[in-house]
Design a protein around this motif. Structure first.
Motif, PDB file in Angstrom:
ATOM      1  N   GLN A 137       3.255  -6.511 -20.585  1.00  0.00           N
ATOM      2  CA  GLN A 137       2.677  -5.082 -21.456  1.00  0.00           C
ATOM      3  C   GLN A 137       1.342  -4.588 -20.755  1.00  0.00           C
ATOM      4  O   GLN A 137       1.188  -3.542 -20.758  1.00  0.00           O
ATOM      5  N   GLU A 138       0.417  -5.581 -20.698  1.00  0.00           N
ATOM      6  CA  GLU A 138      -1.143  -5.090 -20.411  1.00  0.00           C
ATOM      7  C   GLU A 138      -1.027  -4.572 -19.282  1.00  0.00           C
ATOM      8  O   GLU A 138      -1.467  -3.499 -18.945  1.00  0.00           O
ATOM      9  N   MET A 139      -0.297  -5.018 -17.922  1.00  0.00           N
ATOM     10  CA  MET A 139      -0.349  -4.922 -16.681  1.00  0.00           C
ATOM     11  C   MET A 139       0.367  -3.639 -16.653  1.00  0.00           C
ATOM     12  O   MET A 139       0.059  -2.557 -15.890  1.00  0.00           O
ATOM     13  N   ASP A 140       1.807  -3.407 -17.242  1.00  0.00           N
ATOM     14  CA  ASP A 140       2.413  -2.218 -17.188  1.00  0.00           C
ATOM     15  C   ASP A 140       1.562  -0.985 -17.510  1.00  0.00           C
ATOM     16  O   ASP A 140       1.665   0.063 -17.063  1.00  0.00           O
ATOM     17  N   ARG A 141       0.835  -1.130 -18.761  1.00  0.00           N
ATOM     18  CA  ARG A 141      -0.004  -0.283 -19.409  1.00  0.00           C
ATOM     19  C   ARG A 141      -1.034   0.337 -18.438  1.00  0.00           C
ATOM     20  O   ARG A 141      -1.294   1.315 -18.333  1.00  0.00           O
ATOM     21  N   ARG A 142      -1.614  -0.547 -17.788  1.00  0.00           N
ATOM     22  CA  ARG A 142      -2.754  -0.263 -16.817  1.00  0.00           C
ATOM     23  C   ARG A 142      -2.288   0.518 -15.491  1.00  0.00           C
ATOM     24  O   ARG A 142      -2.876   1.347 -15.034  1.00  0.00           O
ATOM     25  N   ALA A 143      -1.095   0.153 -15.100  1.00  0.00           N
ATOM     26  CA  ALA A 143      -0.647   0.591 -13.994  1.00  0.00           C
ATOM     27  C   ALA A 143      -0.134   2.086 -14.507  1.00  0.00           C
ATOM     28  O   ALA A 143      -0.362   3.040 -13.393  1.00  0.00           O
ATOM     29  N   MET A 144       0.325   2.190 -15.420  1.00  0.00           N
ATOM     30  CA  MET A 144       0.725   3.548 -16.006  1.00  0.00           C
ATOM     31  C   MET A 144      -0.562   4.700 -16.115  1.00  0.00           C
ATOM     32  O   MET A 144      -0.332   5.577 -15.514  1.00  0.00           O
ATOM     33  N   GLU A 145      -1.322   3.907 -16.478  1.00  0.00           N
ATOM     34  CA  GLU A 145      -2.790   4.894 -16.784  1.00  0.00           C
ATOM     35  C   GLU A 145      -3.423   5.289 -15.239  1.00  0.00           C
ATOM     36  O   GLU A 145      -3.710   6.416 -15.207  1.00  0.00           O
ATOM     37  N   THR A 146      -3.313   4.195 -14.650  1.00  0.00           N
ATOM     38  CA  THR A 146      -3.875   4.605 -13.178  1.00  0.00           C
ATOM     39  C   THR A 146      -2.977   5.457 -12.433  1.00  0.00           C
ATOM     40  O   THR A 146      -3.545   6.460 -11.820  1.00  0.00           O
ATOM     41  N   MET A 147      -1.520   5.460 -12.384  1.00  0.00           N
ATOM     42  CA  MET A 147      -0.837   6.462 -11.722  1.00  0.00           C
ATOM     43  C   MET A 147      -0.908   7.718 -12.492  1.00  0.00           C
ATOM     44  O   MET A 147      -0.811   8.860 -11.582  1.00  0.00           O
ATOM     45  N   GLN A 148      -0.981   8.130 -13.776  1.00  0.00           N
ATOM     46  CA  GLN A 148      -1.232   9.265 -14.449  1.00  0.00           C
ATOM     47  C   GLN A 148      -2.643   9.718 -13.958  1.00  0.00           C
ATOM     48  O   GLN A 148      -2.579  11.047 -13.670  1.00  0.00           O
ATOM     49  N   GLN A 149      -3.574   9.036 -13.987  1.00  0.00           N
ATOM     50  CA  GLN A 149      -4.953   9.535 -13.468  1.00  0.00           C
ATOM     51  C   GLN A 149      -4.951   9.849 -12.060  1.00  0.00           C
ATOM     52  O   GLN A 149      -5.277  11.044 -11.915  1.00  0.00           O
ATOM     53  N   LEU A 150      -4.219   9.131 -11.183  1.00  0.00           N
ATOM     54  CA  LEU A 150      -4.017   9.755  -9.891  1.00  0.00           C
ATOM     55  C   LEU A 150      -3.054  10.985  -9.548  1.00  0.00           C
ATOM     56  O   LEU A 150      -2.960  11.415  -8.345  1.00  0.00           O
ATOM     57  N   HIS A 151      -2.209  10.985 -10.275  1.00  0.00           N
ATOM     58  CA  HIS A 151      -1.221  12.214 -10.307  1.00  0.00           C
ATOM     59  C   HIS A 151      -1.268  13.237 -11.306  1.00  0.00           C
ATOM     60  O   HIS A 151      -0.352  13.195 -12.283  1.00  0.00           O
ATOM     61  N   PRO A 152      -2.206  13.785 -11.585  1.00  0.00           N
ATOM     62  CA  PRO A 152      -2.262  14.761 -13.011  1.00  0.00           C
ATOM     63  C   PRO A 152      -1.226  15.760 -12.865  1.00  0.00           C
ATOM     64  O   PRO A 152      -0.810  16.545 -13.980  1.00  0.00           O
ATOM     65  N   VAL A 174       1.005  -1.171  -0.035  1.00  0.00           N
ATOM     66  CA  VAL A 174       0.028   0.100   0.014  1.00  0.00           C
ATOM     67  C   VAL A 174       0.873   1.323   0.101  1.00  0.00           C
ATOM     68  O   VAL A 174       1.875   1.177   0.497  1.00  0.00           O
ATOM     69  N   GLN A 175       0.400   2.213  -0.792  1.00  0.00           N
ATOM     70  CA  GLN A 175       1.138   3.637  -0.655  1.00  0.00           C
ATOM     71  C   GLN A 175       0.254   4.673  -0.584  1.00  0.00           C
ATOM     72  O   GLN A 175      -1.037   4.566  -1.368  1.00  0.00           O
ATOM     73  N   PHE A 176       0.351   5.756  -0.081  1.00  0.00           N
ATOM     74  CA  PHE A 176      -0.439   6.869  -0.231  1.00  0.00           C
ATOM     75  C   PHE A 176      -0.133   7.642  -1.354  1.00  0.00           C
ATOM     76  O   PHE A 176       0.912   7.976  -1.640  1.00  0.00           O
ATOM     77  N   VAL A 177      -1.441   8.018  -2.045  1.00  0.00           N
ATOM     78  CA  VAL A 177      -1.107   9.225  -3.345  1.00  0.00           C
ATOM     79  C   VAL A 177      -1.045  10.627  -2.555  1.00  0.00           C
ATOM     80  O   VAL A 177      -0.316  11.410  -3.209  1.00  0.00           O
ATOM     81  N   ARG A 178      -1.840  10.851  -1.663  1.00  0.00           N
ATOM     82  CA  ARG A 178      -1.918  11.965  -0.754  1.00  0.00           C
ATOM     83  C   ARG A 178      -2.756  11.525   0.450  1.00  0.00           C
ATOM     84  O   ARG A 178      -3.443  10.707   0.403  1.00  0.00           O
ATOM     85  N   PRO A 179      -2.706  12.573   1.467  1.00  0.00           N
ATOM     86  CA  PRO A 179      -3.619  12.294   2.409  1.00  0.00           C
ATOM     87  C   PRO A 179      -5.140  11.837   2.155  1.00  0.00           C
ATOM     88  O   PRO A 179      -5.592  12.635   1.237  1.00  0.00           O
ATOM     89  N   GLY A 180      -5.476  10.804   2.591  1.00  0.00           N
ATOM     90  CA  GLY A 180      -6.896  10.130   2.268  1.00  0.00           C
ATOM     91  C   GLY A 180      -7.087   9.543   1.092  1.00  0.00           C
ATOM     92  O   GLY A 180      -7.953   8.993   0.873  1.00  0.00           O
TER      93      GLY A 180
END
Length: 333
Positions: A288-303, A199-205
């Motif tokens: 490739q598929e999981m790498d892509r999904r992880a990248m998309e999720t992290m980009q969405q969470l860190h605009p 688990v990691q925090f993206v930001r508080p909450g």
């Protein structure tokens, strides 16, 4: 191969902030040669000759926090938690046995780092009575800490200390107001299930949790459920409910298939990423598929951050990923 991935990681971080690369003296020429063949950022990668036997500086190095002096001035504090080979673990089969001198080098690594700090005049160094590793601590920087019982509580690391005594020391040193525990599993891996692999925090909450691949060992699925169950309905130190996101882990067989004769489960946790100034360094495992999904999720969470992936294949086979191999030295605001 792992050396090349460490160099790639250092080069990636150098696009965002300065890097200290602690290297055994005999390996300095190799490190310089490999670094010269990478695309570095505008920040310096300082190769420092240093006696070390583990690349997991998150666990062996000091944990830096921001403290306040008696005159209310902010100051950088380095906390030493007494590394003891993850609860006096023996090297895995096929790995070389360390000498007593090497074990002592590992135990004193964090203290030697702060003693050699060129900016030590602005640093307070504190040695805790607790024995634990930095990877066991996941904090939001706003009063909330997430930890596993299996990686901290027990005679292997903290004999004679109760959960309440451990909490009191963590509150004193880290300034946290609320500590959230999940059970974990003793001996499931060398760390006894560090929180930073789950688990990691993206930001508080806001939290991101690692969800094991379908074929992963059942205990890892149980750890995932432990974390989900603990956080469900829980509030952080400021009374906020958690917004929980998951990132699915890749198929570990893709890594194992590239490592002839290696049978142990590799560490394949995307949440073992590293925050840099203005960015995120995210593992890329080759699925490739999981790498892509992880990248998309992290980009969405860190605009507001640049997300940069670094390919790792050898590091996961040695037991960790990017967060494990890095330790931020905070700047006092």
């Amino acid at each position: 191969m792992a050396c090349g991935e460490i160099i790639d990681l250092a080069a990636a971080v150098s696009h965002f902030e300065p890097v200290r690369l602690y290297t055994r003296p005999e390996d300095i020429p190799l490190a310089k040669s490999m670094l010269s063949n990478t695309t570095r950022g505008s920040y310096e990668v300082d190769i420092i000759p240093f006696a070390t036997n583990h690349l997991w500086v998150r666990d062996t190095g000091p944990v830096y926090v921001q403290g306040t002096t008696a005159s209310s001035e902010k100051q950088r504090v380095a906390i030493h938690f007494g590394f003891n080979e993850w609860g006096r673990k023996e090297p895995a089969e096929g790995w070389p046995q360390m000498t007593a001198d090497q074990i002592e080098e590992n135990h004193t690594f964090g203290k030697r780092v702060t003693d050699s700090d060129n900016d030590s005049s602005s640093l307070i160094s504190i040695t805790s009575k607790l024995c634990l590793e930095g990877g066991a601590l996941v904090s939001d920087g706003d009063g909330t800490l997430i930890v596993s019982e299996s990686s901290i509580i027990g005679d292997e690391r903290n004999p004679g200390l109760s959960k309440e005594e451990i909490e009191a020391e963590l509150r004193r040193l880290l300034g946290v107001e609320k500590i959230i525990w999940f059970p974990g599993f003793r001996d499931l891996d060398v760390t006894d299930v560090h929180a930073d692999a789950e688990v990691q925090f993206v930001r508080p909450g806001v939290i991101v949790i690692s969800r094991p691949y379908a074929s992963a060992q059942k205990e890892w699925h149980e750890v995932y459920q432990q974390v989900m169950d603990v956080l469900r309905g829980e509030l952080d130190a400021k009374g906020r409910p958690f917004e929980v996101h998951t990132i699915d882990e890749p198929d570990a067989k893709l890594i194992l298939n590239s490592a002839s004769g290696h049978e142990e489960d590799p560490a394949t946790n995307y949440v073992n990423f590293y925050y840099v100034n203005g960015g995120v360094i995210l593992p890329k495992f080759g699925d490739q598929e999981m790498d892509r999904r992880a990248m998309e999720t992290m980009q969405q969470l860190h605009p507001d951050r640049v997300v940069k992936q670094v390919y790792v294949n050898a590091l996961p086979l040695t037991g960790g990923v990017i967060h494990c191999a890095t330790q931020p030295v905070i700047e006092v605001e």
